[in-house]
Design a protein around this motif. Sequence first.
Motif, PDB file in Angstrom:
ATOM      1  N   GLN A  49       0.847  -1.190   0.000  1.00 46.10           N
ATOM      2  CA  GLN A  49       0.000   0.000   0.000  1.00 46.10           C
ATOM      3  C   GLN A  49       0.890   1.251   0.000  1.00 46.10           C
ATOM      4  O   GLN A  49       1.869   1.314   0.730  1.00 46.10           O
ATOM      5  N   VAL A  50       0.516   2.200  -0.818  1.00 43.30           N
ATOM      6  CA  VAL A  50       1.247   3.461  -0.896  1.00 43.30           C
ATOM      7  C   VAL A  50       0.228   4.598  -0.921  1.00 43.30           C
ATOM      8  O   VAL A  50      -0.778   4.521  -1.635  1.00 43.30           O
ATOM      9  N   VAL A  51       0.486   5.620  -0.139  1.00 42.92           N
ATOM     10  CA  VAL A  51      -0.378   6.795  -0.131  1.00 42.92           C
ATOM     11  C   VAL A  51       0.054   7.728  -1.252  1.00 42.92           C
ATOM     12  O   VAL A  51       1.246   8.023  -1.396  1.00 42.92           O
ATOM     13  N   LEU A  52      -0.901   8.171  -2.046  1.00 40.05           N
ATOM     14  CA  LEU A  52      -0.618   9.171  -3.062  1.00 40.05           C
ATOM     15  C   LEU A  52      -0.829  10.547  -2.458  1.00 40.05           C
ATOM     16  O   LEU A  52      -1.925  10.892  -2.017  1.00 40.05           O
ATOM     17  N   ALA A  53       0.239  11.326  -2.416  1.00 45.26           N
ATOM     18  CA  ALA A  53       0.193  12.639  -1.772  1.00 45.26           C
ATOM     19  C   ALA A  53      -0.391  13.689  -2.712  1.00 45.26           C
ATOM     20  O   ALA A  53       0.291  14.627  -3.137  1.00 45.26           O
ATOM     21  N   SER A  54      -1.658  13.507  -3.028  1.00 43.90           N
ATOM     22  CA  SER A  54      -2.349  14.467  -3.884  1.00 43.90           C
ATOM     23  C   SER A  54      -3.850  14.305  -3.715  1.00 43.90           C
ATOM     24  O   SER A  54      -4.341  13.205  -3.457  1.00 43.90           O
ATOM     25  N   ASN A  55      -4.572  15.405  -3.878  1.00 44.19           N
ATOM     26  CA  ASN A  55      -6.028  15.369  -3.923  1.00 44.19           C
ATOM     27  C   ASN A  55      -6.542  15.793  -5.289  1.00 44.19           C
ATOM     28  O   ASN A  55      -7.737  16.032  -5.462  1.00 44.19           O
ATOM     29  N   ASN A  56      -5.630  15.907  -6.263  1.00 39.28           N
ATOM     30  CA  ASN A  56      -5.992  16.293  -7.616  1.00 39.28           C
ATOM     31  C   ASN A  56      -6.660  15.113  -8.316  1.00 39.28           C
ATOM     32  O   ASN A  56      -6.051  14.054  -8.492  1.00 39.28           O
ATOM     33  N   ALA A  57      -7.927  15.290  -8.705  1.00 36.75           N
ATOM     34  CA  ALA A  57      -8.700  14.185  -9.282  1.00 36.75           C
ATOM     35  C   ALA A  57      -8.074  13.648 -10.560  1.00 36.75           C
ATOM     36  O   ALA A  57      -8.071  12.435 -10.812  1.00 36.75           O
ATOM     37  N   GLY A  58      -7.541  14.538 -11.388  1.00 35.60           N
ATOM     38  CA  GLY A  58      -6.915  14.099 -12.632  1.00 35.60           C
ATOM     39  C   GLY A  58      -5.686  13.249 -12.378  1.00 35.60           C
ATOM     40  O   GLY A  58      -5.490  12.205 -13.022  1.00 35.60           O
ATOM     41  N   LYS A  59      -4.856  13.683 -11.454  1.00 32.00           N
ATOM     42  CA  LYS A  59      -3.664  12.907 -11.117  1.00 32.00           C
ATOM     43  C   LYS A  59      -4.045  11.563 -10.507  1.00 32.00           C
ATOM     44  O   LYS A  59      -3.422  10.531 -10.791  1.00 32.00           O
ATOM     45  N   ALA A 106       8.829  17.123  -0.333  1.00 31.91           N
ATOM     46  CA  ALA A 106       8.103  17.684   0.814  1.00 31.91           C
ATOM     47  C   ALA A 106       6.709  17.078   0.922  1.00 31.91           C
ATOM     48  O   ALA A 106       6.240  16.751   2.026  1.00 31.91           O
ATOM     49  N   LYS A 107       6.032  16.914  -0.199  1.00 30.18           N
ATOM     50  CA  LYS A 107       4.680  16.344  -0.191  1.00 30.18           C
ATOM     51  C   LYS A 107       4.693  14.876   0.223  1.00 30.18           C
ATOM     52  O   LYS A 107       3.821  14.414   0.971  1.00 30.18           O
ATOM     53  N   ALA A 108       5.683  14.126  -0.263  1.00 33.86           N
ATOM     54  CA  ALA A 108       5.765  12.704   0.086  1.00 33.86           C
ATOM     55  C   ALA A 108       6.033  12.525   1.577  1.00 33.86           C
ATOM     56  O   ALA A 108       5.390  11.700   2.241  1.00 33.86           O
ATOM     57  N   ARG A 109       6.953  13.292   2.127  1.00 31.36           N
ATOM     58  CA  ARG A 109       7.264  13.172   3.557  1.00 31.36           C
ATOM     59  C   ARG A 109       6.056  13.580   4.409  1.00 31.36           C
ATOM     60  O   ARG A 109       5.780  12.975   5.454  1.00 31.36           O
ATOM     61  N   HIS A 110       5.362  14.597   3.977  1.00 37.05           N
ATOM     62  CA  HIS A 110       4.174  15.082   4.691  1.00 37.05           C
ATOM     63  C   HIS A 110       3.123  13.974   4.787  1.00 37.05           C
ATOM     64  O   HIS A 110       2.580  13.696   5.867  1.00 37.05           O
ATOM     65  N   ALA A 111       2.834  13.322   3.659  1.00 38.69           N
ATOM     66  CA  ALA A 111       1.823  12.263   3.648  1.00 38.69           C
ATOM     67  C   ALA A 111       2.267  11.055   4.453  1.00 38.69           C
ATOM     68  O   ALA A 111       1.468  10.434   5.170  1.00 38.69           O
ATOM     69  N   ALA A 112       3.540  10.693   4.349  1.00 41.34           N
ATOM     70  CA  ALA A 112       4.044   9.542   5.094  1.00 41.34           C
ATOM     71  C   ALA A 112       3.996   9.795   6.601  1.00 41.34           C
ATOM     72  O   ALA A 112       3.655   8.902   7.388  1.00 41.34           O
ATOM     73  N   LYS A 113       4.327  11.005   6.998  1.00 36.90           N
ATOM     74  CA  LYS A 113       4.331  11.342   8.427  1.00 36.90           C
ATOM     75  C   LYS A 113       2.938  11.242   9.029  1.00 36.90           C
ATOM     76  O   LYS A 113       2.748  10.750  10.153  1.00 36.90           O
ATOM     77  N   LEU A 114       1.928  11.690   8.289  1.00 34.09           N
ATOM     78  CA  LEU A 114       0.570  11.731   8.834  1.00 34.09           C
ATOM     79  C   LEU A 114      -0.190  10.417   8.692  1.00 34.09           C
ATOM     80  O   LEU A 114      -1.232  10.237   9.323  1.00 34.09           O
ATOM     81  N   THR A 115       0.314   9.495   7.870  1.00 34.50           N
ATOM     82  CA  THR A 115      -0.385   8.221   7.675  1.00 34.50           C
ATOM     83  C   THR A 115       0.390   7.017   8.191  1.00 34.50           C
ATOM     84  O   THR A 115      -0.200   5.960   8.443  1.00 34.50           O
ATOM     85  N   GLY A 116       1.703   7.145   8.340  1.00 32.78           N
ATOM     86  CA  GLY A 116       2.515   6.015   8.752  1.00 32.78           C
ATOM     87  C   GLY A 116       2.755   4.998   7.652  1.00 32.78           C
ATOM     88  O   GLY A 116       3.262   3.906   7.902  1.00 32.78           O
ATOM     89  N   LEU A 117       2.410   5.355   6.419  1.00 31.05           N
ATOM     90  CA  LEU A 117       2.576   4.462   5.273  1.00 31.05           C
ATOM     91  C   LEU A 117       3.603   5.027   4.297  1.00 31.05           C
ATOM     92  O   LEU A 117       3.900   6.228   4.316  1.00 31.05           O
ATOM     93  N   PRO A 118       4.156   4.185   3.426  1.00 28.39           N
ATOM     94  CA  PRO A 118       4.981   4.705   2.343  1.00 28.39           C
ATOM     95  C   PRO A 118       4.152   5.694   1.518  1.00 28.39           C
ATOM     96  O   PRO A 118       2.927   5.558   1.422  1.00 28.39           O
ATOM     97  N   ALA A 119       4.818   6.667   0.951  1.00 28.40           N
ATOM     98  CA  ALA A 119       4.074   7.693   0.211  1.00 28.40           C
ATOM     99  C   ALA A 119       4.775   8.044  -1.099  1.00 28.40           C
ATOM    100  O   ALA A 119       6.008   8.070  -1.173  1.00 28.40           O
ATOM    101  N   ARG A 121       9.730   5.492   1.885  1.00 24.24           N
ATOM    102  CA  ARG A 121       9.221   4.317   2.599  1.00 24.24           C
ATOM    103  C   ARG A 121       8.635   4.714   3.947  1.00 24.24           C
ATOM    104  O   ARG A 121       7.773   4.039   4.483  1.00 24.24           O
ATOM    105  N   HIS A 122       9.143   5.815   4.495  1.00 20.94           N
ATOM    106  CA  HIS A 122       8.622   6.400   5.727  1.00 20.94           C
ATOM    107  C   HIS A 122       9.027   7.867   5.731  1.00 20.94           C
ATOM    108  O   HIS A 122       9.831   8.310   4.890  1.00 20.94           O
TER     109      HIS A 122
END
Length: 216
Positions: free
Chosen positions: A20-30, A69-82, A144-145
């Motif tokens: 599982q990987v978190v996608l650090a975006s809320n852009n619907a197209g992406k 910066a976006k990847a680290r932000h998402a990983a920090k708040l979810t605990g998952l790879p981002a 990865r984190h």
Amino acid sequence: MTDRNNIDGARRTIASALEQVVLASNNAGKLREFAALFETVGIELIPQGRFNVPEAEEPHPTFVENALAKARHAAKLTGLPALADDSGLCVVALRGAPGVYSARYAQLAGGEKSDAANNARLVDELRSHDDRRAYYFCVLALVRHADDPEPLIAEGRWHGEVLDAPRGANGFGYDPYFFLPALKATAAELDPAVKNATSHRAIALRHLLARLSEAA
């Protein structure tokens, strides 16, 4: 066969290490594009909105700094790879603009933040230029984190030129104005499957898969 073997090796690596990987975006197209791309490598790509992760700040002047910066932000708040991307349209005659400011290009000039406004400003600024060369640029950053000291970075460029009038109803952003001479179509005229196989994000993803294979 070397490229094929590298990709297959990367797929096995991903499947075993990154279920599982978190996608650090809320852009619907992406989200649509990445979901289609990651289906091929067996990853469940989860949008950060599912975890109520707010958008990260993007204060940096380069694509790679913003993506990381976006990847680290998402990983920090979810605990998952981002995974994060930072991408935009770079126009030769405008010295690389809109670049990292592609999503808010019109807003920087006092306009609204919308695709239509961004495209209108771009066309207006190119009226006095004969050189219409441009390229979409994408940087992918996978951590990865949150404190990963070895983030995987990959990039891709998709070369074309800017038109004065839109063509096509697919895609998003600058796609209706981004003409690809080799395909004789704008990005917005392409079938999504064709775009997903040829775009700057697809190119960056192939490079990311190769990096993952090397790291295995």
